[in-house]
Every structure is written in C-alpha cells, then in structure tokens.
Motif scaffolding. Sequence first.
Motif, PDB file in Angstrom:
ATOM      1  N   ASN A   1       0.824  -1.210   0.000  1.00 39.50           N
ATOM      2  CA  ASN A   1       0.000   0.000   0.000  1.00 39.50           C
ATOM      3  C   ASN A   1       0.858   1.259   0.000  1.00 39.50           C
ATOM      4  OD1 ASN A   1      -2.480  -1.313  -0.066  1.00 39.50           O
ATOM      5  ND2 ASN A   1      -2.725  -1.322   2.157  1.00 39.50           N
ATOM      6  N   ASP A   2       1.927   1.260   0.800  1.00 41.60           N
ATOM      7  CA  ASP A   2       2.813   2.425   0.841  1.00 41.60           C
ATOM      8  C   ASP A   2       3.515   2.625  -0.496  1.00 41.60           C
ATOM      9  OD1 ASP A   2       2.132   2.916   3.458  1.00 41.60           O
ATOM     10  OD2 ASP A   2       3.885   1.915   4.306  1.00 41.60           O
ATOM     11  N   ARG A   3       3.939   1.511  -1.102  1.00 43.72           N
ATOM     12  CA  ARG A   3       4.608   1.614  -2.399  1.00 43.72           C
ATOM     13  C   ARG A   3       3.646   2.126  -3.474  1.00 43.72           C
ATOM     14  NH1 ARG A   3       3.276  -1.268  -6.671  1.00 43.72           N
ATOM     15  NH2 ARG A   3       3.416  -3.243  -5.552  1.00 43.72           N
ATOM     16  N   ARG A   4       2.401   1.730  -3.394  1.00 47.10           N
ATOM     17  CA  ARG A   4       1.418   2.194  -4.383  1.00 47.10           C
ATOM     18  C   ARG A   4       1.170   3.693  -4.255  1.00 47.10           C
ATOM     19  NH1 ARG A   4      -2.685  -2.996  -3.744  1.00 47.10           N
ATOM     20  NH2 ARG A   4      -1.669  -4.307  -5.331  1.00 47.10           N
ATOM     21  N   LEU A   5       1.125   4.196  -3.042  1.00 46.23           N
ATOM     22  CA  LEU A   5       0.975   5.644  -2.865  1.00 46.23           C
ATOM     23  C   LEU A   5       2.165   6.384  -3.455  1.00 46.23           C
ATOM     24  CD1 LEU A   5      -0.427   5.823   0.797  1.00 46.23           C
ATOM     25  CD2 LEU A   5      -1.702   6.044  -1.339  1.00 46.23           C
ATOM     26  N   ALA A   6       3.355   5.808  -3.279  1.00 49.97           N
ATOM     27  CA  ALA A   6       4.563   6.414  -3.851  1.00 49.97           C
ATOM     28  C   ALA A   6       4.535   6.343  -5.371  1.00 49.97           C
ATOM     29  CB  ALA A   6       5.815   5.717  -3.305  1.00 49.97           C
ATOM     30  N   ASP A   7       4.007   5.250  -5.930  1.00 48.25           N
ATOM     31  CA  ASP A   7       3.869   5.130  -7.383  1.00 48.25           C
ATOM     32  C   ASP A   7       2.999   6.256  -7.935  1.00 48.25           C
ATOM     33  OD1 ASP A   7       5.436   2.879  -7.696  1.00 48.25           O
ATOM     34  OD2 ASP A   7       3.768   1.475  -7.515  1.00 48.25           O
ATOM     35  N   GLY A   8       1.885   6.526  -7.254  1.00 45.49           N
ATOM     36  CA  GLY A   8       0.991   7.581  -7.703  1.00 45.49           C
ATOM     37  C   GLY A   8       1.652   8.949  -7.650  1.00 45.49           C
ATOM     38  N   ALA A   9       2.395   9.208  -6.562  1.00 41.57           N
ATOM     39  CA  ALA A   9       3.082  10.497  -6.433  1.00 41.57           C
ATOM     40  C   ALA A   9       4.126  10.669  -7.527  1.00 41.57           C
ATOM     41  CB  ALA A   9       3.737  10.597  -5.055  1.00 41.57           C
ATOM     42  N   LEU A  10       4.840   9.605  -7.862  1.00 40.90           N
ATOM     43  CA  LEU A  10       5.845   9.677  -8.916  1.00 40.90           C
ATOM     44  C   LEU A  10       5.187   9.946 -10.266  1.00 40.90           C
ATOM     45  CD1 LEU A  10       8.723   9.413  -9.953  1.00 40.90           C
ATOM     46  CD2 LEU A  10       8.410   6.929 -10.035  1.00 40.90           C
TER      47      LEU A  10
ATOM     48  N   ILE B   1      13.295  22.395 -12.699  1.00 41.90           N
ATOM     49  CA  ILE B   1      14.233  21.920 -11.673  1.00 41.90           C
ATOM     50  C   ILE B   1      13.478  21.451 -10.431  1.00 41.90           C
ATOM     51  CG2 ILE B   1      16.059  22.652 -10.086  1.00 41.90           C
ATOM     52  CD1 ILE B   1      17.067  24.503 -12.302  1.00 41.90           C
ATOM     53  N   ALA B   2      12.474  22.229 -10.021  1.00 42.30           N
ATOM     54  CA  ALA B   2      11.681  21.860  -8.844  1.00 42.30           C
ATOM     55  C   ALA B   2      10.908  20.573  -9.091  1.00 42.30           C
ATOM     56  CB  ALA B   2      10.726  22.991  -8.484  1.00 42.30           C
ATOM     57  N   ALA B   3      10.334  20.440 -10.288  1.00 44.07           N
ATOM     58  CA  ALA B   3       9.569  19.232 -10.612  1.00 44.07           C
ATOM     59  C   ALA B   3      10.482  18.012 -10.665  1.00 44.07           C
ATOM     60  CB  ALA B   3       8.846  19.414 -11.947  1.00 44.07           C
ATOM     61  N   GLU B   4      11.675  18.173 -11.220  1.00 45.75           N
ATOM     62  CA  GLU B   4      12.629  17.053 -11.276  1.00 45.75           C
ATOM     63  C   GLU B   4      13.083  16.648  -9.881  1.00 45.75           C
ATOM     64  OE1 GLU B   4      15.575  18.640 -13.901  1.00 45.75           O
ATOM     65  OE2 GLU B   4      14.754  17.592 -15.654  1.00 45.75           O
ATOM     66  N   ALA B   5      13.247  17.643  -9.001  1.00 44.96           N
ATOM     67  CA  ALA B   5      13.638  17.332  -7.621  1.00 44.96           C
ATOM     68  C   ALA B   5      12.540  16.529  -6.922  1.00 44.96           C
ATOM     69  CB  ALA B   5      13.923  18.622  -6.854  1.00 44.96           C
ATOM     70  N   ASP B   6      11.289  16.942  -7.134  1.00 44.91           N
ATOM     71  CA  ASP B   6      10.168  16.203  -6.546  1.00 44.91           C
ATOM     72  C   ASP B   6      10.099  14.784  -7.109  1.00 44.91           C
ATOM     73  OD1 ASP B   6       9.447  18.393  -5.037  1.00 44.91           O
ATOM     74  OD2 ASP B   6       7.906  19.090  -6.439  1.00 44.91           O
ATOM     75  N   ALA B   7      10.325  14.662  -8.413  1.00 40.65           N
ATOM     76  CA  ALA B   7      10.278  13.341  -9.046  1.00 40.65           C
ATOM     77  C   ALA B   7      11.408  12.450  -8.536  1.00 40.65           C
ATOM     78  CB  ALA B   7      10.356  13.484 -10.563  1.00 40.65           C
ATOM     79  N   THR B   8      12.567  13.028  -8.323  1.00 38.19           N
ATOM     80  CA  THR B   8      13.699  12.262  -7.790  1.00 38.19           C
ATOM     81  C   THR B   8      13.388  11.734  -6.394  1.00 38.19           C
ATOM     82  OG1 THR B   8      15.288  13.557  -9.073  1.00 38.19           O
ATOM     83  CG2 THR B   8      16.138  12.363  -7.162  1.00 38.19           C
ATOM     84  N   PHE B   9      12.783  12.601  -5.570  1.00 43.95           N
ATOM     85  CA  PHE B   9      12.405  12.168  -4.221  1.00 43.95           C
ATOM     86  C   PHE B   9      11.358  11.061  -4.279  1.00 43.95           C
ATOM     87  CE2 PHE B   9       9.522  12.597  -0.553  1.00 43.95           C
ATOM     88  CZ  PHE B   9      10.412  12.340   0.478  1.00 43.95           C
ATOM     89  N   SER B  10      10.348  11.236  -5.131  1.00 43.98           N
ATOM     90  CA  SER B  10       9.300  10.218  -5.262  1.00 43.98           C
ATOM     91  C   SER B  10       9.869   8.908  -5.781  1.00 43.98           C
ATOM     92  CB  SER B  10       8.192  10.714  -6.197  1.00 43.98           C
ATOM     93  OG  SER B  10       7.536  11.840  -5.656  1.00 43.98           O
ATOM     94  N   ARG B  11      10.803   9.003  -6.741  1.00 43.39           N
ATOM     95  CA  ARG B  11      11.420   7.791  -7.285  1.00 43.39           C
ATOM     96  C   ARG B  11      12.221   7.068  -6.209  1.00 43.39           C
ATOM     97  NH1 ARG B  11      13.632  10.188 -10.968  1.00 43.39           N
ATOM     98  NH2 ARG B  11      11.935  10.014 -12.492  1.00 43.39           N
ATOM     99  N   SER B  12      12.873   7.825  -5.353  1.00 40.16           N
ATOM    100  CA  SER B  12      13.625   7.229  -4.251  1.00 40.16           C
ATOM    101  C   SER B  12      12.683   6.494  -3.297  1.00 40.16           C
ATOM    102  CB  SER B  12      14.400   8.311  -3.499  1.00 40.16           C
ATOM    103  OG  SER B  12      15.061   7.774  -2.373  1.00 40.16           O
ATOM    104  N   GLN B  13      11.531   7.111  -3.037  1.00 35.01           N
ATOM    105  CA  GLN B  13      10.538   6.456  -2.188  1.00 35.01           C
ATOM    106  C   GLN B  13      10.045   5.158  -2.808  1.00 35.01           C
ATOM    107  OE1 GLN B  13       7.502   9.540  -1.357  1.00 35.01           O
ATOM    108  NE2 GLN B  13       8.069   9.308   0.782  1.00 35.01           N
ATOM    109  N   VAL B  14       9.765   5.199  -4.101  1.00 37.30           N
ATOM    110  CA  VAL B  14       9.297   3.999  -4.796  1.00 37.30           C
ATOM    111  C   VAL B  14      10.343   2.893  -4.705  1.00 37.30           C
ATOM    112  CG1 VAL B  14       8.735   3.024  -7.055  1.00 37.30           C
ATOM    113  CG2 VAL B  14       7.756   5.210  -6.376  1.00 37.30           C
ATOM    114  N   ASN B  15      11.599   3.237  -4.954  1.00 40.34           N
ATOM    115  CA  ASN B  15      12.671   2.238  -4.905  1.00 40.34           C
ATOM    116  C   ASN B  15      12.804   1.647  -3.502  1.00 40.34           C
ATOM    117  OD1 ASN B  15      13.243   2.690  -7.592  1.00 40.34           O
ATOM    118  ND2 ASN B  15      14.858   4.177  -7.175  1.00 40.34           N
ATOM    119  N   THR B  16      12.709   2.504  -2.483  1.00 40.03           N
ATOM    120  CA  THR B  16      12.823   2.023  -1.103  1.00 40.03           C
ATOM    121  C   THR B  16      11.677   1.096  -0.758  1.00 40.03           C
ATOM    122  OG1 THR B  16      13.964   4.054  -0.423  1.00 40.03           O
ATOM    123  CG2 THR B  16      12.949   2.732   1.314  1.00 40.03           C
ATOM    124  N   MET B  17      10.459   1.506  -1.125  1.00 41.35           N
ATOM    125  CA  MET B  17       9.281   0.689  -0.821  1.00 41.35           C
ATOM    126  C   MET B  17       9.305  -0.626  -1.593  1.00 41.35           C
ATOM    127  SD  MET B  17       7.644   2.384   1.432  1.00 41.35           S
ATOM    128  CE  MET B  17       7.475   4.069   2.058  1.00 41.35           C
TER     129      MET B  17
END
Length: 486
Positions: free
Chosen positions: A70-79, A424-440
């Motif tokens: 469930n946590d990974r799916r929320l991160a998928d949506g954010a990414l 730049i801001a959008a890419e930073a957000d995407a990088t953070f979301s991608r990191s969350q997805v990878n961790t989850m």
Amino acid sequence: MSISGAMNNALSGLRAVSRSAEIVSSNISNANTIGYGRREMELSSASVGGNGAGVSIDGVSRNVNQVAINDRRLADGALALDNQRVGFNERLGNVLGKTDDLNSLNGSLTQLETSLIEAASKPDSDARLSAVVSAAENVVDELSRVSDEIQNIRMDADQSISKTVATLNDNLQQVEKLNTAIQQQLTSGKDGTALMDQRQVIIDKISEVIPLKEYPRDGGKVALISSGGAVLLEGKAAEFGFTPVGVIDAQMSLAGGTLNGLTMNGLDVTVNSSRSIVGGGELAGMFEVRDELAITAQSQVDAIARDLVDRFQDPAVDPTLGATDAGLFTDNGLAFDPLNEVGLSGRLKLNAAVDPSQGGDTWRIRSGINAATPNEAGDASLINAMADALTGKRVAASGAFSPASRSASELTGEFMSLVAADLIAAEADATFSRSQVNTMTQLEFTESVDTDKELQDLLRVEQAYAANARVIQTLSELLDTLMRSL
C-alpha cells in the motif's frame, strides 16, 4: 498401527512433500517477479476412525506485506504525478529554447532590437527597414509558435485523459472479475494464488493513475479505496467517464464549461484540488497540465505579447497613431483591447501598413504607421523611439511576474527562467518520489521471498521425502518377508 495404515501415512507424506517441493521451487524461481506473493502450504493431521491417517493438504496460502504494498502504491501515484509536471516543463522549455539561442523567443526580440539600431544608423536604407519588418514578423511567429505548442500540450493531455480513463475502467473491471474467479477457486478447494498475483499487478497499474489502498474481503476478494476516500471497488467496480474535445484553443477552459471534467458513476468529480477524492496520481497530473499549468503558461505568454503591443501602440512613440489605432503589432489586425488578452499571443499580427507582403510599405517604419507620405530619408527619430520603447524599462501589465521594471527581452528572459526553475523543482520532486518507490519496492521484495530460507525449506523437504520413502521401502520388505514365510 497396521501395515496398510502405515503405508497410507507414508503415501500421504510423499504427496505433501512433493507438493511442498513444487511450492518452494515456484517461490525461488519467482523471487524477482513483479506481483508474486510467497506461497506456503497449509497442512493438518488426517484421521480415520480416531486413528492417525497421515497428513492432509488443506490448501496453499499467499503471503505478502500488504502494508508495504500500500505504501509503495501511494509512492507510485506520487511519482506519476511528478512525471506529468516534469514532462510539461520539459516540453515548454524546449519550445522556448535558450536565452542565448537566436531561434528562441528571446533571440527573436534581440534580433528586433539589433535591426532597429542598425536601421536608425541608416534610415534611408530600404534593406535595413525591411530587416526590421522581417525581425518583427519573426517575433510574431515565435510568440504564435509558443502559444500553439501550449495548446497542443493541452490537447495531448485531453486525449491522454480519455485513454487513461478507458484503461482505468478496464482495469477496475478486470479486478472485479478476478475477485469473482478467486472466490470460486477458493470455494471449490482449488489454488487461487496465481489469480491473486495477476490481480496485484493490475491493481499496481490502477494505483499509478489514482493512488489507493487495498483492503481484504471475505472469499479472497479485495476492496480498493483511493487515498482521497473514493470507493473504486467494493464488490462492483466504479465507472469513470470523460469526453475529450477535438480542438482546444486558449479561450477554452474547464471553469468556462468548454472543456469536460471527470465523472465517477455519473457524478462530477473535482480533480485539481488538494482534497480531491481521485487526486495525487497520473490522472490528476494530466488534468493539472491541461487546466492549470498550461493555462498559467499561456497567460504569461499573452502578457509578453501585451507588453510588446503596448510598447509600440503608444502615440508617444509613434505620433501618427491615434488613441485607438494599432501600432507595429496588432491583435489580428486591430488595436489591442485589454479586456481581450487571453490568447493574444496566438492572434498577434504585424501591422499590414509596414508589411509589403500585405500591401504595406517599409518606409512607415521610419515615417510612422499612419503617415500619409514618407518623411525625410535621413530622419531616424521614430526608429530611435521604437528602439527605446523596446529596450525601455516598464512593469508588465499582466501575467505572474514580479512587480519590477524590465525591457521586452528581460521580461521574456524572466519567463524562460521561471519555466527552467519550475522544471528543476519538478525534477527534484520526481527524484524524491522515485527514491521512495525504490525504497518501498526493495522493502516489499525483502519481505516477500527469502531465497536462503526457501533453500533451507527445500533441504527439509528432501529429508522428509527420504524418510517417507524409507518407511515405504521398509513396509515393502516386511511384506516380502511375510509372503515368503507362508
């Protein structure tokens, strides 16, 4: 225990270890398969008439860490949402070009400024006056190109929404059907884990479009609830609706009723809101691009076009102009009306009076838009006034710009800088979301199939198989002995 009873016990043990070997092998081979849930065999003691009768295979259970999923799916949506924003800013940045690129919007304004300076140094030169007209036409073309691309982005988003909604409905229907199939499999005592794997993969796809959580229901079924509280599936799948439009122009908007929104089970759903029941994923990102990001960008390009029109529509710059006359740049051939700014960049035209291709004369660059006859060939006062108007500092009358005075090229440069900063801001957000997805995802796999443990289980299965086989061999030898003694 009788010989036949012991034989039955050993045979049931062999069947159990054989099935266990299949399950362990499946776990190992699918350790890295997306959507696969670790299998475990469920056993119980069998008895006949109160006496032990070996083991009974009750079924196969599927074990996953649903919290991690469930946590990974929320991160998928954010990414997915962040990727939509990145894609928009990348596309807009590409059409704008770089500030030092002569083929960019900012470059076209620099060329116009240069051509005016050169024409002022030799106002009697028809070639230099023609160069001013050509540079001004290039500015018009660049603004129109940017405006057209913004509307193309909106149309692409509109079409993508339509396709995504259709796929979303299909996936929800598939999950509903798989729920029924899984329940039937379990009710009839069959293994439904493969169908559960298939269902998890489909739900993963849905969660990218609309972030959700999965909740277990009786009979192996699941319910799907969006992070915003919308019931996507509870027995029956929700049905989403959306109707795309053929062409989008700058005046069209969702608020104005000329673009269509999303419906859920026939009811209108707000998408672009922090409290949206279907927000936070790819679908919300597409609506954001169409109804917010692109509209904001269009308003800024229109503000640049208005600033340009205002600079040359001023009678203080060209004394031949009246208060309601169009200057060098026009709104589709007419004077600009401040109440009709939306879409101005796409309607911007060079005044026909100075354009030979439209029946005009280049000498009006030197003499004035509404001049009756050419002035002295060496008089550069109007050309200098136009150059000063272009480079003069003034506050933009509209658009999301800071309240600072700028030249025309500086205003365009700020817009390009804003787009670059947003990227730049959008890419930073995407990088953070991608990191969350990878961790989850890593956590999900870590707690799914442990190949070391599975290999240990396989050794125990082998030992159990050997033990049961030894019992059968011993019983066979005993029977042979008995038969020989008769």
